[in-house]
Motif scaffolding. Structure first.
Motif, mmCIF file in Angstrom:
data_model
loop_
_atom_site.group_PDB
_atom_site.id
_atom_site.type_symbol
_atom_site.label_atom_id
_atom_site.label_comp_id
_atom_site.label_asym_id
_atom_site.label_seq_id
_atom_site.Cartn_x
_atom_site.Cartn_y
_atom_site.Cartn_z
ATOM 1 N N PHE A 78 -4.814 4.586 -0.255
ATOM 2 C CA PHE A 78 -3.633 3.826 0.162
ATOM 3 C C PHE A 78 -2.847 4.581 1.232
ATOM 4 N N ALA A 79 -2.675 5.880 1.043
ATOM 5 C CA ALA A 79 -1.920 6.688 2.002
ATOM 6 C C ALA A 79 -2.664 6.793 3.338
ATOM 7 N N MET A 80 -3.995 6.863 3.268
ATOM 8 C CA MET A 80 -4.778 6.949 4.500
ATOM 9 C C MET A 80 -4.582 5.690 5.347
ATOM 10 N N ASP A 81 -4.616 4.535 4.705
ATOM 11 C CA ASP A 81 -4.420 3.303 5.472
ATOM 12 C C ASP A 81 -2.994 3.205 5.994
ATOM 13 N N ALA A 82 -2.022 3.636 5.190
ATOM 14 C CA ALA A 82 -0.627 3.606 5.647
ATOM 15 C C ALA A 82 -0.446 4.496 6.876
ATOM 16 N N ALA A 83 -1.066 5.668 6.881
ATOM 17 C CA ALA A 83 -0.973 6.562 8.039
ATOM 18 C C ALA A 83 -1.729 5.996 9.234
ATOM 19 N N PHE A 125 -14.635 9.248 -17.862
ATOM 20 C CA PHE A 125 -13.824 10.408 -17.516
ATOM 21 C C PHE A 125 -13.836 11.389 -18.682
ATOM 22 N N GLU A 126 -13.867 12.677 -18.356
ATOM 23 C CA GLU A 126 -13.788 13.693 -19.393
ATOM 24 C C GLU A 126 -12.393 13.651 -20.003
ATOM 25 N N GLY A 127 -12.323 13.516 -21.293
ATOM 26 C CA GLY A 127 -11.039 13.453 -21.981
ATOM 27 C C GLY A 127 -10.466 12.050 -22.071
ATOM 28 N N MET A 128 -11.126 11.081 -21.444
ATOM 29 C CA MET A 128 -10.653 9.684 -21.485
ATOM 30 C C MET A 128 -11.844 8.780 -21.822
ATOM 31 N N TYR A 129 -12.365 8.930 -22.998
ATOM 32 C CA TYR A 129 -13.553 8.191 -23.387
ATOM 33 C C TYR A 129 -13.247 6.700 -23.437
ATOM 34 N N GLY A 130 -14.174 5.923 -22.918
ATOM 35 C CA GLY A 130 -13.990 4.485 -22.857
ATOM 36 C C GLY A 130 -13.434 4.019 -21.524
ATOM 37 N N PHE A 131 -12.999 4.954 -20.676
ATOM 38 C CA PHE A 131 -12.474 4.610 -19.355
ATOM 39 C C PHE A 131 -13.538 4.968 -18.327
ATOM 40 N N SER A 132 -14.118 3.967 -17.714
ATOM 41 C CA SER A 132 -15.246 4.153 -16.814
ATOM 42 C C SER A 132 -14.831 4.819 -15.506
ATOM 43 N N TYR A 133 -15.694 5.718 -15.041
ATOM 44 C CA TYR A 133 -15.493 6.400 -13.765
ATOM 45 C C TYR A 133 -15.617 5.418 -12.599
ATOM 46 N N MET A 134 -16.199 4.253 -12.884
ATOM 47 C CA MET A 134 -16.354 3.221 -11.867
ATOM 48 C C MET A 134 -15.012 2.844 -11.246
ATOM 49 N N TRP A 135 -13.943 2.860 -12.043
ATOM 50 C CA TRP A 135 -12.636 2.450 -11.537
ATOM 51 C C TRP A 135 -12.105 3.417 -10.481
ATOM 52 N N ALA A 136 -12.420 4.687 -10.618
ATOM 53 C CA ALA A 136 -12.024 5.653 -9.583
ATOM 54 C C ALA A 136 -12.914 5.495 -8.363
ATOM 55 N N THR A 137 -14.202 5.272 -8.590
ATOM 56 C CA THR A 137 -15.154 5.136 -7.491
ATOM 57 C C THR A 137 -14.882 3.883 -6.665
ATOM 58 N N LEU A 138 -14.326 2.856 -7.283
ATOM 59 C CA LEU A 138 -13.997 1.624 -6.554
ATOM 60 C C LEU A 138 -12.921 1.847 -5.491
ATOM 61 N N SER A 139 -12.226 2.962 -5.571
ATOM 62 C CA SER A 139 -11.223 3.250 -4.536
ATOM 63 C C SER A 139 -11.886 3.381 -3.161
ATOM 64 N N ILE A 140 -13.144 3.797 -3.125
ATOM 65 C CA ILE A 140 -13.839 3.972 -1.840
ATOM 66 C C ILE A 140 -14.059 2.622 -1.144
ATOM 67 N N PRO A 141 -14.726 1.647 -1.774
ATOM 68 C CA PRO A 141 -14.907 0.383 -1.053
ATOM 69 C C PRO A 141 -13.614 -0.399 -0.845
ATOM 70 N N VAL A 142 -12.701 -0.341 -1.802
ATOM 71 C CA VAL A 142 -11.438 -1.066 -1.642
ATOM 72 C C VAL A 142 -10.611 -0.440 -0.512
ATOM 73 N N GLY A 143 -10.494 0.874 -0.534
ATOM 74 C CA GLY A 143 -9.774 1.553 0.532
ATOM 75 C C GLY A 143 -10.426 1.366 1.887
ATOM 76 N N SER A 144 -11.750 1.381 1.915
ATOM 77 C CA SER A 144 -12.474 1.160 3.169
ATOM 78 C C SER A 144 -12.269 -0.262 3.678
ATOM 79 N N GLU A 182 0.826 -1.211 0.000
ATOM 80 C CA GLU A 182 0.000 0.000 0.000
ATOM 81 C C GLU A 182 0.856 1.255 0.000
ATOM 82 N N LEU A 183 1.858 1.291 0.846
ATOM 83 C CA LEU A 183 2.731 2.459 0.927
ATOM 84 C C LEU A 183 3.475 2.663 -0.388
ATOM 85 N N TYR A 184 3.961 1.592 -0.966
ATOM 86 C CA TYR A 184 4.665 1.662 -2.254
ATOM 87 C C TYR A 184 3.729 2.184 -3.347
ATOM 88 N N MET A 185 2.489 1.678 -3.375
ATOM 89 C CA MET A 185 1.519 2.125 -4.374
ATOM 90 C C MET A 185 1.201 3.611 -4.196
#
Length: 159
Positions: free
Chosen positions: A57-62, A117-136, A12-15
């Motif tokens: 990742f940084a929140m869990d490391a701290a 994502f704006e400017g990144m068509y075809g890349f789902s915003y879901m991947w950023a939103t998944l940071s919430i449950p994974v990080g939690s 996590e810290l490395y990431m």
């Protein structure tokens, strides 16, 4: 189990470190390219994506190292056993909130499935939103470990 937990913490810290470097490189490159009148449209959205994951990742490391801000002016004056009971109570509240974030974070990720994502068509915003449950989830593991450690401390005080 503790060894796996420690390895996970190092990963996590490395990431978090790698993602922070990538954010700086992307934002700097986007700024330079804008100055040269050849903007990189996908750099800032990708930096936002990396920021979402780096934050978790940084929140869990701290949190693992007890480096998050807390107010313990009054609690420090109490006996050690009472401090442990208060910590366990606080950790249980934190764990309940993290479970809430996991459940509703997964729901939110599926709602965001078709948003891009704006400017990144075809890349789902879901991947950023998944940071919430994974990080939690990672924070919940840390919280459970902290609860176990405090229970073990209480057992030491009984002897």
């Amino acid at each position: 189990m503790r060894k796996i937990y420690e390895i996970l913490g190092k990963i996590e810290l490395y990431m978090a470190e790698i993602l922070l470097v990538l954010i700086v490189v992307l934002v700097f490159s986007a700024g330079v390219s804008r100055t040269l009148r050849s903007p990189i449209y996908w750099a800032n959205p990708l930096a936002s994506f990396f920021f979402a994951w780096a934050t978790m990742f940084a929140m869990d490391a701290a949190y693992r190292r007890d480096k998050l801000m807390n107010v313990n002016l009054l609690v420090k004056r109490l006996p050690q056993r009472v401090q442990s009971y208060i910590k366990i109570f606080n950790y249980i509240i934190i764990l309940a909130f993290l479970i809430y974030l996991i459940v509703f974070g997964i729901r939110l990720a599926f709602v965001q499935k078709y948003r891009t994502f704006e400017g990144m068509y075809g890349f789902s915003y879901m991947w950023a939103t998944l940071s919430i449950p994974v990080g939690s989830f990672l924070l919940a593991i840390t919280t459970i470990v902290k609860i176990i450690d405090e229970i073990n401390n209480l057992r030491k005080w009984r002897k």
